[in-house]
Design a protein around this motif. Sequence first.
Motif, PDB file in Angstrom:
ATOM      1  N   TYR A  11      -9.976  15.513 -13.913  1.00 25.39           N
ATOM      2  CA  TYR A  11     -11.016  16.209 -13.157  1.00 25.39           C
ATOM      3  C   TYR A  11     -10.979  17.710 -13.424  1.00 25.39           C
ATOM      4  O   TYR A  11     -12.027  18.359 -13.545  1.00 25.39           O
ATOM      5  CB  TYR A  11     -10.863  15.919 -11.672  1.00 25.39           C
ATOM      6  N   LEU A  12      -9.774  18.267 -13.536  1.00 27.97           N
ATOM      7  CA  LEU A  12      -9.662  19.692 -13.831  1.00 27.97           C
ATOM      8  C   LEU A  12      -9.974  19.966 -15.299  1.00 27.97           C
ATOM      9  O   LEU A  12     -10.489  21.045 -15.631  1.00 27.97           O
ATOM     10  CB  LEU A  12      -8.270  20.195 -13.470  1.00 27.97           C
ATOM     11  N   ARG A  13      -9.689  19.006 -16.151  1.00 19.53           N
ATOM     12  CA  ARG A  13     -10.076  19.151 -17.556  1.00 19.53           C
ATOM     13  C   ARG A  13     -11.596  19.204 -17.683  1.00 19.53           C
ATOM     14  O   ARG A  13     -12.149  20.015 -18.428  1.00 19.53           O
ATOM     15  CB  ARG A  13      -9.491  17.988 -18.354  1.00 19.53           C
ATOM     16  N   GLU A  14     -12.285  18.346 -16.918  1.00 19.84           N
ATOM     17  CA  GLU A  14     -13.742  18.364 -16.918  1.00 19.84           C
ATOM     18  C   GLU A  14     -14.268  19.659 -16.296  1.00 19.84           C
ATOM     19  O   GLU A  14     -15.271  20.225 -16.765  1.00 19.84           O
ATOM     20  CB  GLU A  14     -14.282  17.154 -16.155  1.00 19.84           C
ATOM     21  N   ALA A  15     -13.601  20.136 -15.260  1.00 22.78           N
ATOM     22  CA  ALA A  15     -14.011  21.398 -14.636  1.00 22.78           C
ATOM     23  C   ALA A  15     -13.893  22.551 -15.620  1.00 22.78           C
ATOM     24  O   ALA A  15     -14.767  23.432 -15.665  1.00 22.78           O
ATOM     25  CB  ALA A  15     -13.164  21.668 -13.398  1.00 22.78           C
ATOM     26  N   ALA A  16     -12.817  22.568 -16.407  1.00 20.69           N
ATOM     27  CA  ALA A  16     -12.650  23.629 -17.401  1.00 20.69           C
ATOM     28  C   ALA A  16     -13.733  23.551 -18.473  1.00 20.69           C
ATOM     29  O   ALA A  16     -14.231  24.579 -18.941  1.00 20.69           O
ATOM     30  CB  ALA A  16     -11.270  23.533 -18.034  1.00 20.69           C
ATOM     31  N   ARG A  17     -14.114  22.330 -18.857  1.00 21.32           N
ATOM     32  CA  ARG A  17     -15.197  22.177 -19.834  1.00 21.32           C
ATOM     33  C   ARG A  17     -16.505  22.730 -19.276  1.00 21.32           C
ATOM     34  O   ARG A  17     -17.237  23.461 -19.969  1.00 21.32           O
ATOM     35  CB  ARG A  17     -15.352  20.698 -20.202  1.00 21.32           C
ATOM     36  N   SER A  46     -21.510  15.063 -15.018  1.00 16.91           N
ATOM     37  CA  SER A  46     -20.045  15.055 -15.078  1.00 16.91           C
ATOM     38  C   SER A  46     -19.402  14.046 -14.144  1.00 16.91           C
ATOM     39  O   SER A  46     -18.245  13.658 -14.330  1.00 16.91           O
ATOM     40  CB  SER A  46     -19.503  16.452 -14.745  1.00 16.91           C
ATOM     41  N   GLY A  47     -20.112  13.638 -13.100  1.00 17.76           N
ATOM     42  CA  GLY A  47     -19.535  12.750 -12.096  1.00 17.76           C
ATOM     43  C   GLY A  47     -18.741  13.467 -11.023  1.00 17.76           C
ATOM     44  O   GLY A  47     -18.264  12.832 -10.075  1.00 17.76           O
ATOM     45  N   LEU A  48     -18.622  14.785 -11.122  1.00 16.15           N
ATOM     46  CA  LEU A  48     -17.787  15.517 -10.169  1.00 16.15           C
ATOM     47  C   LEU A  48     -18.397  15.604  -8.777  1.00 16.15           C
ATOM     48  O   LEU A  48     -17.685  15.921  -7.813  1.00 16.15           O
ATOM     49  CB  LEU A  48     -17.498  16.924 -10.697  1.00 16.15           C
ATOM     50  N   LEU A  49     -19.690  15.323  -8.637  1.00 12.52           N
ATOM     51  CA  LEU A  49     -20.278  15.345  -7.302  1.00 12.52           C
ATOM     52  C   LEU A  49     -19.704  14.246  -6.413  1.00 12.52           C
ATOM     53  O   LEU A  49     -19.788  14.318  -5.189  1.00 12.52           O
ATOM     54  CB  LEU A  49     -21.801  15.194  -7.380  1.00 12.52           C
ATOM     55  N   ARG A  50     -19.086  13.230  -7.010  1.00 12.62           N
ATOM     56  CA  ARG A  50     -18.474  12.133  -6.248  1.00 12.62           C
ATOM     57  C   ARG A  50     -16.968  12.342  -6.048  1.00 12.62           C
ATOM     58  O   ARG A  50     -16.274  11.431  -5.589  1.00 12.62           O
ATOM     59  CB  ARG A  50     -18.690  10.811  -6.976  1.00 12.62           C
ATOM     60  N   LEU A  51     -16.467  13.509  -6.374  1.00 13.36           N
ATOM     61  CA  LEU A  51     -15.033  13.732  -6.493  1.00 13.36           C
ATOM     62  C   LEU A  51     -14.245  13.368  -5.244  1.00 13.36           C
ATOM     63  O   LEU A  51     -13.209  12.707  -5.312  1.00 13.36           O
ATOM     64  CB  LEU A  51     -14.777  15.193  -6.862  1.00 13.36           C
ATOM     65  N   THR A  52     -14.703  13.789  -4.070  1.00 14.01           N
ATOM     66  CA  THR A  52     -13.918  13.580  -2.844  1.00 14.01           C
ATOM     67  C   THR A  52     -14.382  12.372  -2.039  1.00 14.01           C
ATOM     68  O   THR A  52     -13.810  12.089  -0.979  1.00 14.01           O
ATOM     69  CB  THR A  52     -13.962  14.828  -1.945  1.00 14.01           C
ATOM     70  N   LEU A  53     -15.403  11.658  -2.507  1.00 10.77           N
ATOM     71  CA  LEU A  53     -15.817  10.448  -1.803  1.00 10.77           C
ATOM     72  C   LEU A  53     -14.745   9.376  -1.952  1.00 10.77           C
ATOM     73  O   LEU A  53     -14.142   9.238  -3.022  1.00 10.77           O
ATOM     74  CB  LEU A  53     -17.149   9.935  -2.367  1.00 10.77           C
ATOM     75  N   PRO A  54     -14.483   8.590  -0.914  1.00 10.60           N
ATOM     76  CA  PRO A  54     -13.448   7.555  -1.003  1.00 10.60           C
ATOM     77  C   PRO A  54     -13.749   6.550  -2.112  1.00 10.60           C
ATOM     78  O   PRO A  54     -14.904   6.177  -2.350  1.00 10.60           O
ATOM     79  CB  PRO A  54     -13.505   6.891   0.374  1.00 10.60           C
ATOM     80  N   GLY A 114     -26.472   7.397  -5.265  1.00 11.51           N
ATOM     81  CA  GLY A 114     -27.572   8.289  -5.628  1.00 11.51           C
ATOM     82  C   GLY A 114     -27.151   9.547  -6.354  1.00 11.51           C
ATOM     83  O   GLY A 114     -28.004  10.319  -6.795  1.00 11.51           O
ATOM     84  N   ASN A 115     -25.814   9.779  -6.455  1.00  7.10           N
ATOM     85  CA  ASN A 115     -25.295  10.999  -7.081  1.00  7.10           C
ATOM     86  C   ASN A 115     -25.919  12.228  -6.432  1.00  7.10           C
ATOM     87  O   ASN A 115     -26.355  13.166  -7.103  1.00  7.10           O
ATOM     88  CB  ASN A 115     -25.582  10.991  -8.584  1.00  7.10           C
ATOM     89  N   TRP A 116     -25.941  12.220  -5.087  1.00  5.34           N
ATOM     90  CA  TRP A 116     -26.600  13.278  -4.333  1.00  5.34           C
ATOM     91  C   TRP A 116     -25.861  14.599  -4.427  1.00  5.34           C
ATOM     92  O   TRP A 116     -24.619  14.644  -4.388  1.00  5.34           O
ATOM     93  CB  TRP A 116     -26.668  12.900  -2.848  1.00  5.34           C
ATOM     94  N   PHE A 117     -26.634  15.673  -4.473  1.00  3.76           N
ATOM     95  CA  PHE A 117     -26.092  17.010  -4.245  1.00  3.76           C
ATOM     96  C   PHE A 117     -26.429  17.391  -2.808  1.00  3.76           C
ATOM     97  O   PHE A 117     -27.591  17.323  -2.393  1.00  3.76           O
ATOM     98  CB  PHE A 117     -26.684  18.036  -5.213  1.00  3.76           C
ATOM     99  N   TRP A 118     -25.396  17.796  -2.050  1.00  9.08           N
ATOM    100  CA  TRP A 118     -25.545  18.091  -0.631  1.00  9.08           C
ATOM    101  C   TRP A 118     -25.616  19.594  -0.385  1.00  9.08           C
ATOM    102  O   TRP A 118     -25.056  20.398  -1.130  1.00  9.08           O
ATOM    103  CB  TRP A 118     -24.350  17.539   0.149  1.00  9.08           C
ATOM    104  N   ALA A 119     -26.283  19.953   0.721  1.00 10.60           N
ATOM    105  CA  ALA A 119     -26.356  21.346   1.159  1.00 10.60           C
ATOM    106  C   ALA A 119     -26.041  21.444   2.643  1.00 10.60           C
ATOM    107  O   ALA A 119     -26.182  20.480   3.394  1.00 10.60           O
ATOM    108  CB  ALA A 119     -27.734  21.932   0.882  1.00 10.60           C
ATOM    109  N   ASN A 120     -25.635  22.637   3.038  1.00 11.34           N
ATOM    110  CA  ASN A 120     -25.272  22.920   4.426  1.00 11.34           C
ATOM    111  C   ASN A 120     -26.412  23.687   5.092  1.00 11.34           C
ATOM    112  O   ASN A 120     -26.692  24.828   4.745  1.00 11.34           O
ATOM    113  CB  ASN A 120     -23.981  23.744   4.457  1.00 11.34           C
TER     114      ASN A 120
END
Length: 393
Positions: A11-17, A46-54, A114-120
């Motif tokens: 995940y950090l390798r993808e973040a660096a990319r 990248s799939g990182l939007l799902r990073l912290t989902l169980p 849905g690979n959603w991007f969330w906002a606050n």
Amino acid sequence: MLFEPDLSTPYLREAARLRDAFAVDAVAHDQAGGRPLDQLRLLKDSGLLRLTLPRAFGGEGQPWSTALRVGREFAKADGSLGHLFGYHCSSQHAAHVRGSPRQAEALYRASAEGNWFWANNANSAARSLLGKWQGDHWLLNGSKPFTSGSHIADRVHITWIDEDSGRTLDATIPADRAGWRALDDWDAFGQRQTGSGACRYENVRVEAEEVFERTGPADAAYRTLTPFIQQSVLLNVFLGTAQGALLAARDYTVNESRPWVHSGVERHVDDPWVKRVYGDLYTRTLAATALADQALEVLDRVWEKGDALTAAERGEASITLAAANAFAGNTALDVTSKIFEVTGARSTARGLGLDRFWRNVRTHTLHNPEEYKTRNVGYWFLTGEPPVPSGIQ
């Protein structure tokens, strides 16, 4: 490379990319402001939007420490992207903290699929959005300020005031809900792509099942962790920005800077003053990194405790986080300002964009005053009493 993440972690390798991809046109994107749609597309791919989902619900099941280190990497190139990614992760878990397990599971599954991007859009300090119960749904009218990410969101976490009872309610709605719109009016000199302006509500319908069903006491320690997450996002944006600024300045000094006319040296890097400034800034950034990493460990620990978290444990954790946050913010302000002393007048050229690091940190720290963090730490040190949980702590 200095300040490089653990590249053995995929995940950090993808973040660096992605960080390197964002850096290619970070200056142009900062100057243009607006909606970072190209970067959002890369994030979604990248799939990182799902990073912290169980994992059980379609996510990667990673701890907060991984997600916030990802945001730190993004901030090395663009503080706006570190901010948006962190707040996305925070909003994904709103139902878990403030709603019921049933709602959290349903939203986790839908978000992963849905690979959603969330906002606050849940600024609880703003009382400018009112709702009226209509028998089987709510109808909302008004506005909300400081709505980071709402201009590019798929899903939005919102709060409003019941105009009859005065109580605050939470829900999530799709960003294409009729009557809801992001005004996209953010015009600060920093964090220019975060869309942190206002959102307007005109007869926005919120279904009963979209409203969070609070379970257990609202003041339970675990229910007060949202500010921890938000402050951790800011902390790592500060740190990533400081690291990115220092690396960019070093490259400029090594490759472009000319020695001062009275320095008596042929290379700028041989000037004792330049050596001392970089040594000091690097050392302080290392210290800020160590404190930030310690705070990440603490955040992971209190989050994993869930409903078993005690008020005393929360209070102890708040001191570690406040100290790391305050130190990182001050360090980032100094680093992003003092690099110009050792890069020279030509480094202020608009095309280089070195000023974006300072503008981003200065803008962000004004929403997150160091003074109050440091007072909380000092009062705890003197009395042993941790700060009282609040929505802005």
